[in-house]
Design an enzyme around this catalytic site. Structure first.
Site, PDB file in Angstrom:
ATOM      1  N   LYS A  69      30.411 -24.048  64.246  1.00  0.00           N
ATOM      2  CA  LYS A  69      29.283 -24.539  65.050  1.00  0.00           C
ATOM      3  C   LYS A  69      29.727 -24.800  66.487  1.00  0.00           C
ATOM      4  CE  LYS A  69      26.405 -25.124  61.511  1.00  0.00           C
ATOM      5  NZ  LYS A  69      25.090 -24.477  61.388  1.00  0.00           N
ATOM      6  N   LYS A 174      17.094 -17.601  55.371  1.00  0.00           N
ATOM      7  CA  LYS A 174      17.297 -18.736  54.452  1.00  0.00           C
ATOM      8  C   LYS A 174      16.205 -18.659  53.392  1.00  0.00           C
ATOM      9  CE  LYS A 174      20.267 -20.684  57.472  1.00  0.00           C
ATOM     10  NZ  LYS A 174      19.928 -21.576  58.530  1.00  0.00           N
TER      11      LYS A 174
HETATM   12  O1  LIG Z   1      24.879 -20.063  57.371  1.00  0.00           O
HETATM   13  C1  LIG Z   1      25.982 -20.446  56.940  1.00  0.00           C
HETATM   14  O2  LIG Z   1      26.984 -19.713  56.949  1.00  0.00           O
HETATM   15  C2  LIG Z   1      26.164 -21.833  56.409  1.00  0.00           C
HETATM   16  C3  LIG Z   1      24.956 -22.672  56.351  1.00  0.00           C
HETATM   17  C4  LIG Z   1      24.564 -23.299  57.652  1.00  0.00           C
HETATM   18  O3  LIG Z   1      25.152 -23.070  58.673  1.00  0.00           O
HETATM   19  C5  LIG Z   1      23.442 -24.243  57.608  1.00  0.00           C
HETATM   20  C6  LIG Z   1      23.316 -25.084  56.511  1.00  0.00           C
HETATM   21  C7  LIG Z   1      22.270 -25.987  56.433  1.00  0.00           C
HETATM   22  C8  LIG Z   1      21.340 -26.044  57.436  1.00  0.00           C
HETATM   23  C9  LIG Z   1      21.444 -25.211  58.547  1.00  0.00           C
HETATM   24  C10 LIG Z   1      22.481 -24.294  58.619  1.00  0.00           C
HETATM   25  C11 LIG Z   1      22.526 -23.355  59.811  1.00  0.00           C
HETATM   26  O4  LIG Z   1      22.686 -22.144  59.626  1.00  0.00           O
HETATM   27  O5  LIG Z   1      22.383 -23.820  60.926  1.00  0.00           O
END
Ligand SMILES: O=C(O)CCC(=O)c1ccccc1C(=O)O
Length: 247
Positions: A69, A174
């Site tokens: 992140k 998602k």
């Molecule tokens: O996408 C991934 O590799 C992990 C999951 C992840 O980053 C995530 C998990 C929960 C909520 C939001 C996010 C996101 O993609 O920002």
């Protein structure tokens, strides 16, 4: 699907069409029935400096793609950690950067410039806020580094709107929040979407349903974003599997 060269001015090989190296399925053999496929998982790293320790633990568990992140701390601080992380990661590793819409135009350009110099970067995810799709389309023509949309394509209606606007980059999908699985399947198959299926920290039951869709519709060379179990105190998948097999 990504193409071999993006036509961006850097002249470097374009990340958009490069297939990540085949990976060992980190959850293999799966504790969930019918999911012992060869799908690779991307391991989610903690934000900031903690990633410098965590990647190796995940690497030793079999992960070869990682997500980190960004857009959390001041950019100069993050770029410093980023270079340390990239320097530590094996050359065969792939790194995804996820800004969660937290960058402005200038910062997004600064990150993409850095990414274009580093072959391990698979893509930059959602650099700008979700309503700035035209600007992200613009960014995608300026750099070799692939860009993925996530928050901008949270629902199937948003996916369709972005496709209509001309988005042919990566869609982070998602399944737990996107909407009807059959509509999602139709959309992905009809337009041959370059899809990265990903978790929203759903329950074990939601995860099983999402993984089934991912196995069917995920781009074959992209790891899926379900390497998140280390963020839970308990492994829910194990818990629920034990619950069902308590004979
Ligand atoms: O996408 C991934 O590799 C992990 C999951 C992840 O980053 C995530 C998990 C929960 C909520 C939001 C996010 C996101 O993609 O920002």
């Amino acid at each position: 699907m990504g193409q071999a060269s993006c036509g961006a001015p850097c002249g470097a090989p374009c990340g958009a069409g490069v297939s990540p190296a085949p990976e060992k399925d980190a959850d293999f053999p799966s504790k969930i029935p019918n999911l012992n496929s060869k799908i690779a998982y991307s391991g989610l790293l903690p934000a900031g400096e903690a990633a410098l320790q965590q990647w190796e633990i995940l690497w030793n568990q079999g992960y070869r793609t990682f997500k980190w992140k960004i857009g959390v701390s001041p950019i100069q601080e993050e770029l410093k950690i980023f270079h340390q992380l990239v320097g530590a990661l094996p050359k065969s590793a792939k790194l995804r950067l996820d800004a969660n819409g937290g960058l402005n135009w200038q910062q997004a350009n600064a990150w993409l410039q850095e990414c274009d110099r580093i072959p391990q970067i698979e893509f930059l995810e959602q650099p700008l806020p979700d309503n700035q799709v035209s600007d992200m389309l613009d960014l995608s023509t300026r750099y070799c580094c692939a860009i993925a949309l996530d928050e901008s394509v949270a629902t199937i209606d948003q996916m369709q709107a972005c496709y209509r606007l001309g988005w042919r980059g990566i869609f982070v999908i998602k399944p737990a929040i996107a909407g009807s699985p059959s509509r999602l399947r139709q959309f992905c198959q009809k337009y041959n979407i370059d899809a990265v299926y990903s978790s929203v920290f759903e329950t074990a039951i939601g995860r099983q349903a999402a993984l089934q869709l991912a196995a069917l519709l995920s781009h074959p060379h992209r790891a899926i974003g379900f390497g998140v179990n280390h963020f839970f105190a308990e492994d829910e998948a194990t818990w629920i599997w034990q619950l069902w097999n308590n004979s």
